[in-house]
Design a protein around this motif. Structure first.
Motif, PDB file in Angstrom:
ATOM      1  N   ILE A 118       0.859  -1.181   0.000  1.00  0.00           N
ATOM      2  CA  ILE A 118       0.000   0.000   0.000  1.00  0.00           C
ATOM      3  C   ILE A 118       0.896   1.232   0.000  1.00  0.00           C
ATOM      4  CG2 ILE A 118      -1.600   1.331   1.421  1.00  0.00           C
ATOM      5  CD1 ILE A 118      -2.928  -1.259   2.232  1.00  0.00           C
ATOM      6  N   GLY A 119       0.736   2.054  -1.004  1.00  0.00           N
ATOM      7  CA  GLY A 119       1.601   3.213  -1.204  1.00  0.00           C
ATOM      8  C   GLY A 119       2.482   3.059  -2.429  1.00  0.00           C
ATOM      9  N   SER A 173      -4.847   3.386  -0.471  1.00  0.00           N
ATOM     10  CA  SER A 173      -3.520   3.884  -0.128  1.00  0.00           C
ATOM     11  C   SER A 173      -3.603   5.192   0.636  1.00  0.00           C
ATOM     12  CB  SER A 173      -2.689   4.064  -1.411  1.00  0.00           C
ATOM     13  OG  SER A 173      -1.428   4.608  -1.105  1.00  0.00           O
ATOM     14  N   GLN A 174      -4.437   6.113   0.183  1.00  0.00           N
ATOM     15  CA  GLN A 174      -4.556   7.398   0.854  1.00  0.00           C
ATOM     16  C   GLN A 174      -5.128   7.252   2.248  1.00  0.00           C
ATOM     17  OE1 GLN A 174      -6.873   9.156  -2.340  1.00  0.00           O
ATOM     18  NE2 GLN A 174      -5.248  10.615  -2.777  1.00  0.00           N
ATOM     19  N   VAL A 175      -6.137   6.393   2.398  1.00  0.00           N
ATOM     20  CA  VAL A 175      -6.755   6.211   3.713  1.00  0.00           C
ATOM     21  C   VAL A 175      -5.772   5.586   4.696  1.00  0.00           C
ATOM     22  CG1 VAL A 175      -8.566   4.976   4.962  1.00  0.00           C
ATOM     23  CG2 VAL A 175      -9.106   6.114   2.804  1.00  0.00           C
ATOM     24  N   VAL A 176      -5.069   4.525   4.278  1.00  0.00           N
ATOM     25  CA  VAL A 176      -4.104   3.883   5.163  1.00  0.00           C
ATOM     26  C   VAL A 176      -2.990   4.857   5.529  1.00  0.00           C
ATOM     27  CG1 VAL A 176      -2.349   2.063   5.321  1.00  0.00           C
ATOM     28  CG2 VAL A 176      -4.605   1.550   4.370  1.00  0.00           C
ATOM     29  N   LYS A 193      11.159   7.534   2.304  1.00  0.00           N
ATOM     30  CA  LYS A 193      11.087   8.932   2.739  1.00  0.00           C
ATOM     31  C   LYS A 193      10.251   9.769   1.786  1.00  0.00           C
ATOM     32  CE  LYS A 193      14.053  12.516   4.690  1.00  0.00           C
ATOM     33  NZ  LYS A 193      15.451  12.917   4.984  1.00  0.00           N
ATOM     34  N   SER A 194      10.331   9.470   0.497  1.00  0.00           N
ATOM     35  CA  SER A 194       9.583  10.259  -0.482  1.00  0.00           C
ATOM     36  C   SER A 194       8.081  10.102  -0.264  1.00  0.00           C
ATOM     37  CB  SER A 194       9.964   9.840  -1.906  1.00  0.00           C
ATOM     38  OG  SER A 194       9.680   8.462  -2.113  1.00  0.00           O
ATOM     39  N   ASN A 195       7.635   8.873  -0.020  1.00  0.00           N
ATOM     40  CA  ASN A 195       6.215   8.637   0.215  1.00  0.00           C
ATOM     41  C   ASN A 195       5.777   9.281   1.528  1.00  0.00           C
ATOM     42  OD1 ASN A 195       3.652   7.530  -0.361  1.00  0.00           O
ATOM     43  ND2 ASN A 195       4.074   5.749   0.924  1.00  0.00           N
ATOM     44  N   PHE A 196       6.623   9.199   2.555  1.00  0.00           N
ATOM     45  CA  PHE A 196       6.320   9.811   3.843  1.00  0.00           C
ATOM     46  C   PHE A 196       6.145  11.321   3.700  1.00  0.00           C
ATOM     47  CE2 PHE A 196       8.315  11.467   7.927  1.00  0.00           C
ATOM     48  CZ  PHE A 196       7.130  11.412   8.649  1.00  0.00           C
ATOM     49  N   LEU A 244       2.702  15.924   3.680  1.00  0.00           N
ATOM     50  CA  LEU A 244       2.366  17.234   3.121  1.00  0.00           C
ATOM     51  C   LEU A 244       0.915  17.259   2.650  1.00  0.00           C
ATOM     52  CD1 LEU A 244       3.354  20.051   2.201  1.00  0.00           C
ATOM     53  CD2 LEU A 244       4.004  18.989   0.023  1.00  0.00           C
ATOM     54  N   ARG A 245       0.447  16.157   2.052  1.00  0.00           N
ATOM     55  CA  ARG A 245      -0.939  16.113   1.583  1.00  0.00           C
ATOM     56  C   ARG A 245      -1.924  16.269   2.726  1.00  0.00           C
ATOM     57  NH1 ARG A 245      -4.910  12.231   1.296  1.00  0.00           N
ATOM     58  NH2 ARG A 245      -3.522  10.576   2.074  1.00  0.00           N
TER      59      ARG A 245
END
Length: 347
Positions: free
Chosen positions: A122-123, A271-274, A305-308, A313-314
């Motif tokens: 997920i992600g 993905s966004q919810v998790v 780190k990029s996904n984090f 930020l989102r």
């Protein structure tokens, strides 16, 4: 890729190896004039699109690849091998159909969206989905490149065939190899039969599922409430290798139903919810502890780190470091609940 898989030769490393072997055979044929490789080239060429399709099909389910699912896809290679031995004239037409057919099949698979690749982390499902679409498009393009080479050999004396194959071969190997590597990286290395229960903690992120819920079928509310309980009480979001299929197996609900329910209730994808649960955990840790940001990232369930940074930020509108410097602005308990963010594009 083999080293990262602890020595196991998975489908995507095998696919990259097949790409490299085909490029080597092409070089031996067109650059060195070693013609015996012409007996092997068309056979391997028929294997490549089938192997690509099976590899991406495997991203839709967990577990080890089932060899019985691959055997039917060896039929085109068997047909080409027979033509190599008996009659070579139809080989180009057969390969054109094979590449065009498998390319179209991959693109059709891609129409289901990233959520269909339930065995990816997920992600990371968007990365795998882009790789799928890219490789499907490459297979379709290769069908027409091979057709152009065949026409040049038949009517143009083959003056451009070497150049076309050299340029397309280099681009194909680079693009297809990158796509396969990206897709392989989206799949968890381990495939446990069950996700172990995490100990219940009183410091789980605040995420009342009722907040911001939109009207939907009653079963949607039940599914979303089940997912919320698994996240808050068992902290499944902390597993960086969590996949939609693992979540579905734990919830006892088909993956498709989970995706549809979360989209209808929250207006966002799985993905966004998790990741919102993960961000809520990270916000609490940033405010309440002195852990390094990297430790906060890993303990919250993010793998990169990029996904984090992107997801933080989102959700919060600022970077993790800026959030910590501002002391979080509000307490962790006041963090926005899952389901209250403004709807984002879904897939």
């Amino acid at each position: 890729m083999v080293r990262q898989d602890e020595g196991r030769l998975g489908l995507f490393p095998l696919l990259v190896g097949a790409f490299a072997l085909q490029a080597t055979l092409s070089g031996l044929n067109w650059s060195l004039g070693w013609h015996p490789v012409r007996l092997l080239q068309p056979i391997l060429a028929a294997v490549l699109p089938a192997l690509a399709f099976v590899a991406f099909e495997h991203l839709r389910r967990s577990g080890r690849p089932d060899p019985t699912r691959f055997w039917p896809h060896l039929a085109p290679a068997g047909l080409v091998a027979g033509l190599v031995a008996l009659r070579r004239e139809p080989i180009d037409l057969v390969l054109f159909a094979v590449y065009l057919g498998y390319g179209a099949a991959l693109l059709r698979m891609g129409r289901a969206g990233p959520g269909a690749l339930a065995a990816t982390r997920i992600g990371d499902e968007r990365v795998a989905h882009r790789a799928l679409v890219a490789l499907g498009a490459l297979l379709v393009a290769t069908a027409f490149v091979d057709a152009a080479v065949s026409l040049d050999l038949a009517f143009g004396g083959g003056r451009l065939a070497g150049t076309i194959l050299t340029v397309s071969g280099v681009l194909w190997l680079a693009a297809a190899g990158y796509a396969a590597t990206a897709a392989e990286g989206s799949r968890p290395a381990s495939e446990p039969d069950a996700i172990p229960d995490a100990p219940t903690s009183s410091t789980s992120p605040t995420a009342p599922i009722e907040a911001g819920m939109e009207a939907g079928p009653p079963e949607d509310a039940a599914i979303v409430t089940r997912i919320d309980l698994l996240m808050r009480e068992h902290h499944l979001y902390r597993d960086p290798d969590l996949t939609l299929e693992r979540l579905a197996r734990r919830a006892g609900v088909p993956a498709r139903q989970i995706s549809a329910a979360l989209n209808r209730v929250h207006g966002r994808n799985v993905s966004q919810v998790v990741n919102e649960y993960r961000v809520a955990e990270a916000r609490r840790r940033l405010v309440d502890t002195r852990e390094p940001v990297t430790t906060v990232m890993l303990e919250s369930g993010f793998g990169t780190k990029s996904n984090f940074n992107r997801e933080f930020l989102r959700v919060t509108g600022m970077s993790p470091s800026a959030y910590r410097r501002s002391s979080g602005g509000t307490s962790a308990e006041a963090a926005p609940a899952v389901g209250t963010q403004s709807p984002a594009p879904t897939s």
